[in-house]
Design a protein around this motif. Structure first.
Motif, PDB file in Angstrom:
ATOM      1  N   ASP A  77      -2.820  -4.063  36.907  1.00 41.75           N
ATOM      2  CA  ASP A  77      -1.915  -4.661  37.900  1.00 41.75           C
ATOM      3  C   ASP A  77      -1.684  -3.758  39.099  1.00 41.75           C
ATOM      4  N   LEU A  78      -2.585  -2.793  39.308  1.00 39.87           N
ATOM      5  CA  LEU A  78      -2.418  -1.852  40.422  1.00 39.87           C
ATOM      6  C   LEU A  78      -3.429  -2.137  41.523  1.00 39.87           C
ATOM      7  N   SER A  79      -3.031  -1.787  42.731  1.00 37.84           N
ATOM      8  CA  SER A  79      -3.941  -1.908  43.864  1.00 37.84           C
ATOM      9  C   SER A  79      -3.374  -1.105  45.022  1.00 37.84           C
ATOM     10  N   GLY A  80      -4.195  -0.239  45.590  1.00 41.59           N
ATOM     11  CA  GLY A  80      -3.737   0.548  46.726  1.00 41.59           C
ATOM     12  C   GLY A  80      -3.834   2.045  46.460  1.00 41.59           C
ATOM     13  N   THR A  81      -3.050   2.829  47.215  1.00 45.56           N
ATOM     14  CA  THR A  81      -3.055   4.294  47.113  1.00 45.56           C
ATOM     15  C   THR A  81      -1.839   4.751  46.307  1.00 45.56           C
TER      16      THR A  81
END
Length: 701
Positions: free
Chosen positions: A641-645
């Motif tokens: 469920d993660l996305s990005g920095t």
């Protein structure tokens, strides 16, 4: 190892942290380890975990323990250098000390009250023989009351007393004494027979060199009929007699501070260190002029006159200035030497460590006597103050690169101003304190503690710290929590140095009920009284690098390092490294492997390790790592469920010797959308489809 000592009565000429001016040299011994040779001092620590101070009343036992490696350092008697100089496990330092050996005399006691008796005995001290035969050349005969180590503060032109039995007899006869050759008896000018009188020294098993020295003086006195005797008395018992002014005469050492301000208290009427009981109005006048001028050259001129008078009336008789020999085991480094090369700096107690073990372990330094008290206001011996000086701290210390300069400590800076109060000249000294200092019990150190200590000394007049600056002090002022000022009547170059005492906590020493319950400020020993609120502590608390932990009378004193020390070494913590992927796709598992070691370099197998994923300083995922062995901890984090920095933060906590250490480390993480993982394949398929379409279209044409 003394952390601080203004001046003290000491039994042994040690390389302990007393400030010294020295000529430094090596005698044959093991090689100085490279780590010690190249050591650059650091103003933080301590590196070791415990500071063990075993008590050896018998020097042979101490030396044997040192040779066996049971202790890490020891002073080496000059007569015993040959026993260790070829030992490859020991290195030796030899240097001129700042300690003066002398014969101190109770001038109120018959027949010592006769100046002629004192002068005669001065002629019976064969300084050259003492240095040559007892100290094997490791010393310097001294005539001046102020040791030559003080440079031009010391008067080289004072009356000297050449070793001569005939001159000793002549002094007595010229003063009106008579000698009955047949009976072998001396009579004073009133006709009274001179009775037996005494030189007191510790017993032979405690200080054989002093006992031998006293015997030699006594034998020469007996040769001319003087009934002088040696009285052996245990060191602490002798110190008690000195402190109560009930001694007869004694041979010991006087440890001076960096400035000769002690002369004012040693020789003036009513001086706090005037154990001899002398009173001379003209001498008092010169001492006032020495002490209260702001002109250093003028101060030196008056001190020269003081020395001339002291050399005539002889309340104490200088004998020699020591050249000390101190041995260290060759696995010891971090010994910080004051410049010009010589004694150890206060910083040694922070920097000293075992080679190969930069942090942790124990440093073992012996005491030559069993401290009778650890009350800073009644302690008087070097051993007592060596213990206390590891616990309490002062406003500034000697700069290790130049002993005559000052290095800020509890105070980060200070100013001295000449002001006027009610039409009279006065001095205002303001100290600006560090604001991150705490007492061992967690209470903040503030300007109120400094003002309290000064006011306490002014009111109670304790011998060890009391100086004229406190008698002249008009008031103290707490400007704010970290600024304190003292207003002192008159002007003097000495005020700054005499205010630089060990600071005590107001919340302990200002608790009058507590003190009275344990005998009052003079009688109690705070190390024997449990702390009123913090279990495990005693009332002997300070701001220093070590905490009083345990005492077994006659055996040892144990100090442990102060985990919350305000100058704690930044490297004395956990070591944490970890590896993880810098970039992955959503849904991939993030594997983290962390290695945790304690500050000795050993695997931390009892740690709690937490892996956190943060975005914009907020924790979005948290997983506990599992110990897989040898201090390695692993964790797997689902990134579906993660996305990005993001930031990956690993935090390890572990208990070491009852203290909890925490260390964190961070790394960057980029989580790309899951579809990007398959994008190259989609593109390839799309390209293939396009090519196929084109091929089909061409064939149809």
């Amino acid at each position: 190892m003394s952390s601080w000592r203004k001046y003290s009565i000491i039994l042994l000429t040690l390389l302990i942290l007393a400030p010294v001016f020295c000529n430094f040299s090596m005698v044959n011994a093991g090689e100085i380890p490279d780590e010690q040779k190249n050591w650059k001092w650091e103003p933080y620590g301590p590196r070791v975990d415990t500071y063990l101070m075993p008590i050896y009343l018998d020097y042979d036992a101490q030396l044997m323990a040192f040779k066996k490696g049971e202790i890490d350092t020891s002073f080496i008697q000059a007569a015993r250098v040959d026993e260790v100089k070829d030992d490859p496990n020991i290195y030796l330092l030899s240097y001129q000390t700042f300690n003066l050996q002398f014969l101190g005399i109770n001038t109120a006691l018959y027949p010592w009250n006769y100046t002629a008796i004192r002068q005669a005995v001065a002629h019976l001290i064969d300084r050259d023989w003492i240095v040559r035969e007892i100290y094997h050349g490791f010393g310097y005969p001294v005539d001046a009351p102020i040791p030559p180590a003080f440079g031009d503060w010391s008067n080289p032109n004072v009356t000297s007393y050449a070793y001569s039995k005939e001159l000793a007899k002549k002094v007595l006869l010229d003063a009106g004494f008579t000698y009955d050759e047949a009976a072998g008896k001396w009579y004073d000018p009133s006709g009274r027979e001179i009775p037996e009188f005494y030189v007191q020294v510790p017993p032979a098993e405690q200080a054989p060199w002093l006992y031998q020295e006293a015997q030699h003086i006594v034998e020469d006195a007996n040769d001319i009929g003087l009934p002088l005797k040696v009285e052996a008395i245990e060191f602490q018992a002798l110190v008690s007699q000195i402190y109560s002014r009930t001694f007869k005469s004694f041979i010991l050492y006087l440890g001076w501070g960096r400035q000769p301000t002690l002369a004012y208290e040693l020789f003036r009427t009513g001086g706090s260190w005037n154990f001899w009981g002398i009173s001379d109005p003209e001498l008092d006048e010169w001492l006032e002029k020495f002490y209260f001028t702001t002109d250093m050259d003028e101060a030196k001129q008056w001190l020269w006159k003081v020395q001339e008078r002291i050399a005539e009336i002889l309340p104490y008789i200088p004998i020699y200035m020591g050249r000390g020999n101190v041995g260290f085991r060759t696995d010891i480094a971090g010994v910080v030497l004051l410049q010009p090369l010589g004694g150890q700096s206060y910083l040694t107690i922070l920097d000293v460590h075992h080679i190969g073990l930069p942090f942790g372990g124990s440093y073992r330094e012996p005491l030559g006597s069993d401290p009778r008290t650890l009350n800073v206001f009644t302690a008087i011996t070097g051993d007592e103050l060596d213990v206390i000086g590891n616990i309490l701290e002062s406003l500034f210390i000697a700069h290790p690169d130049q002993v005559s300069d000052d290095l800020p400590w509890l105070a980060k800076s200070w100013t001295m101003e000449e002001i006027e109060i009610n039409g009279s000249k006065a001095t205002k000294i303001t100290f600006y304190l560090f604001d991150n200092v705490t007492w061992h019990d967690g209470v903040k150190f503030t300007a109120r503690d400094v003002a309290f200590t000064w006011d306490f000394i002014k009111e109670k007049k304790p011998t060890q710290q009391y100086a004229m600056v406190f008698e002249k002090m008009i008031k103290t002022e707490v400007v704010d929590d970290y600024t304190v000022a003292a207003y002192i009547n008159g002007t003097s170059w000495t005020y700054l140095y005499d205010l630089n005492v060990l600071i005590v906590p107001e919340h302990i020493w200002g608790n009058e009920t507590l003190l009275e319950e344990h005998g009052g400020w003079e009688k109690w020993d705070p190390s024997k009284v449990p702390h009123p609120t913090v279990e495990g502590l005693t009332c002997l608390i300070g701001t220093g690098p070590y905490i009083f932990a345990e005492r077994k009378p006659g055996e040892y004193i144990l100090l442990k390092w102060n985990y919350n020390y305000w100058r704690r070494h930044p490297g004395k913590s956990l070591s944490l490294t970890f590896t993880s992927t810098e970039s992955l796709y959503a849904g991939d598992v993030l594997d983290v492997s962390a290695t945790v070691q304690d500050y000795t370099g050993s695997p931390a197998t009892n740690a709690t390790v937490l892996v956190e994923i943060l975005q914009d300083d907020s924790v979005v995922k948290s997983v506990s790592a599992t110990h897989t062995g040898e201090g390695v901890y692993t964790a797997s984090v689902d990134t579906g469920d993660l996305s990005g920095t993001y930031t990956v933060r690993v935090t390890a906590s572990a208990e070491i010797l009852g203290y909890t250490f925490t260390k964190s480390a961070e790394a960057s993480l980029t989580v790309k959308p899951a579809y990007e993982k398959y994008l190259p394949h989609i593109i390839v398929v799309a390209v293939i489809i396009v090519i196929v379409v084109i091929v089909v279209a061409l064939r149809r044409r």
